[in-house]
Design an enzyme around this catalytic site. Structure first.
Site, PDB file in Angstrom:
ATOM      1  CD  GLU A 105      -2.744   0.972   2.390  1.00 13.56           C
ATOM      2  OE1 GLU A 105      -3.501  -0.248   2.609  1.00 13.56           O
ATOM      3  OE2 GLU A 105      -3.244   1.695   3.120  1.00 13.56           O
ATOM      4  CG  ASP A 107      -1.627   4.485   2.890  1.00 13.78           C
ATOM      5  OD1 ASP A 107      -2.364   4.010   2.061  1.00 13.78           O
ATOM      6  OD2 ASP A 107      -1.682   4.192   4.270  1.00 13.78           O
ATOM      7  CD  GLU A 109      -4.943   7.477   5.806  1.00 13.36           C
ATOM      8  OE1 GLU A 109      -5.868   6.807   5.833  1.00 13.36           O
ATOM      9  OE2 GLU A 109      -4.160   7.795   6.989  1.00 13.36           O
ATOM     10  N   GLY A 203      -5.230  13.929  17.970  1.00 11.10           N
ATOM     11  CA  GLY A 203      -5.207  12.686  18.664  1.00 11.10           C
ATOM     12  C   GLY A 203      -6.866  12.147  19.007  1.00 11.10           C
TER      13      GLY A 203
END
Length: 298
Positions: A105, A107, A109, A203
Site C-alpha cells: 500500500e 498512502d 491521507e 489525537g
C-alpha cells in the site's frame, strides 16, 4: 481542381480535429471509464460528463471509489480539492493498495482540522502487510481553495510522493538490507471520505461537527502513465517495464528509472525542513530496539 484541393484540405483538418478531440478524452482520464464508485449510497458522484468526481460524508455514511484497472508500477496523479471550513474529524484517503493479508500500500491521507488550522498530510508505505512508516506534513497552502495535484511515482527503485510537482518524500528500495519493497503485487487506486474523529484531529480530542455536514472532497484530472495488470500479465514488457499508451502526458518509459535530480532533492529537503511534523525515522521512543533499517539509507 482547386475546389477538390480545398475539399481535401478541409477533410484533413476535420480528421485532425477529431483525432485531437479523441486524444484529449483519452489523456484526460474520464472518471466513467477509469473508476467505479463502490460505496456511499449515492454520496459519491461522477459529474460533468466524467470530468469531475465528488465524495461526500454525513453522519450516516461516507463514500468511496476505486479504479477499474490494477497497476504494477507507474506514475499516477490526481487533482484534489479537500473539504473546506471546519473539517475536523474527517479523513480524505487517496492511495494505492493490493489485497490479502500481506498487502502492499502507498498512502496519502488528508487529516481535517478546525477552520484556519492547516491540514495534515499523512503518508505511509506498506510492504507485505507491514506499515508503520509514517511521515506527516503541514500543507503549505490552502488545499480547500482550489485543486492541487497529488502524485505517486512508483518504479522498481523507489516510491516518490509529490505535491504540485514538488517531491515531499522518497522511499527507496532497500531489499539489499532486508526491507521488503512493493514490486510484485498489482494495486488499485482507492479514495474515500470518512469519519475518523476518534484519532484524526489532535489525537481524537476534536470531534466532527455534524452541523457542517455534508462534507465534500472533489477530484479531477486523473492521469496514469503506468503498467496495467490484467489476467496475470502486465501491459509492459518485463524486460523494460516500459508503459503501454495508457497516457501520453510523459515520454513513454521515462518514469521507469526516474530518480530525483539535485533540484528535486533540494525542493524535497525544503519541504521536509519547513513542513514535516512527524518522521518515523526520528522516533527513537517508538523504536527502542533501534530504528527500522531503511532509516539508515540516505
Amino acid at each position: 481542381m482547386a475546389s477538390s484541393s480545398r475539399v481535401a484540405s478541409f477533410l484533413l483538418l476535420l480528421i485532425s480535429l477529431v483525432v485531437t478531440t479523441l486524444f484529449n478524452i483519452v489523456s484526460a482520464g474520464n472518471f466513467y471509464q477509469e473508476f467505479d464508485v463502490t460505496w456511499g449510497d449515492g454520496r459519491g458522484k461522477i459529474l460533468n460528463n466524467g470530468d469531475l468526481l465528488t465524495l461526500s460524508l454525513d453522519k450516516a455514511s461516507g463514500s468511496g471509489f476505486q479504479s477499474k484497472n490494477e497497476y504494477l508500477f507507474g506514475k499516477i496523479g490526481m487533482q484534489l480539492k479537500l473539504v473546506p471550513g471546519n473539517s475536523a474529524g474527517t479523513v480524505t484517503a487517496y492511495y494505492l493498495s493490493s489485497k490479502g493479508s500481506t498487502w502492499d500500500e502507498i498512502d496519502f491521507e488528508f487529516l481535517g482540522n478546525l477552520s484556519g488550522d492547516p491540514y495534515i498530510l499523512h503518508t505511509n508505505v506498506f510492504s507485505q502487510g507491514k506499515g508503520n512508516r509514517e511521515q506527516q506534513f503541514y500543507i503549505w497552502f490552502d488545499p480547500t481553495a482550489d485543486f492541487h495535484t497529488y502524485s505517486i511515482l512508483w518504479n522498481p527503485q523507489r516510491i516518490v510522493f509529490s505535491v504540485d510537482g514538488t517531491p515531499i518524500r522518497e522511499f527507496k528500495n532497500a531489499e539489499s538490507i532486508g526491507v521488503p519493497f512493493p514490486k510484485s503485487q498489482p494495486m488499485r487506486i482507492y479514495s474515500s471520505l470518512w469519519n475518523a474523529d476518534d484519532w484524526a484531529t489532535r489525537g481524537g480530542l476534536v470531534k466532527t461537527d455534524w452541523t457542517q455536514a455534508p462534507f465534500t472532497s472533489s477530484y479531477r484530472n486523473f492521469k496514469a502513465d503506468a503498467c496495467i495488470w490484467s489476467s496475470g500479465s502486465s501491459s509492459c514488457s518485463s524486460a523494460s517495464t516500459s508503459p503501454s499508451a495508457t497516457s501520453s502526458n510523459s515520454a513513454a518509459g521515462s518514469w521507469t528509472s526516474q530518480e530525483l535530480d539535485s533540484t528535486s532533492q533540494e525542493r524535497m529537503s525544503w519541504v521536509q525542513k519547513n513542513y514535516m511534523i512527524y518522521n518515523y525515522c526520528s522516533d527513537s521512543k517508538r523504536f527502542p530496539q533501534g530504528l527500522p533499517p531503511e532509516c539508515s539509507m540516505s
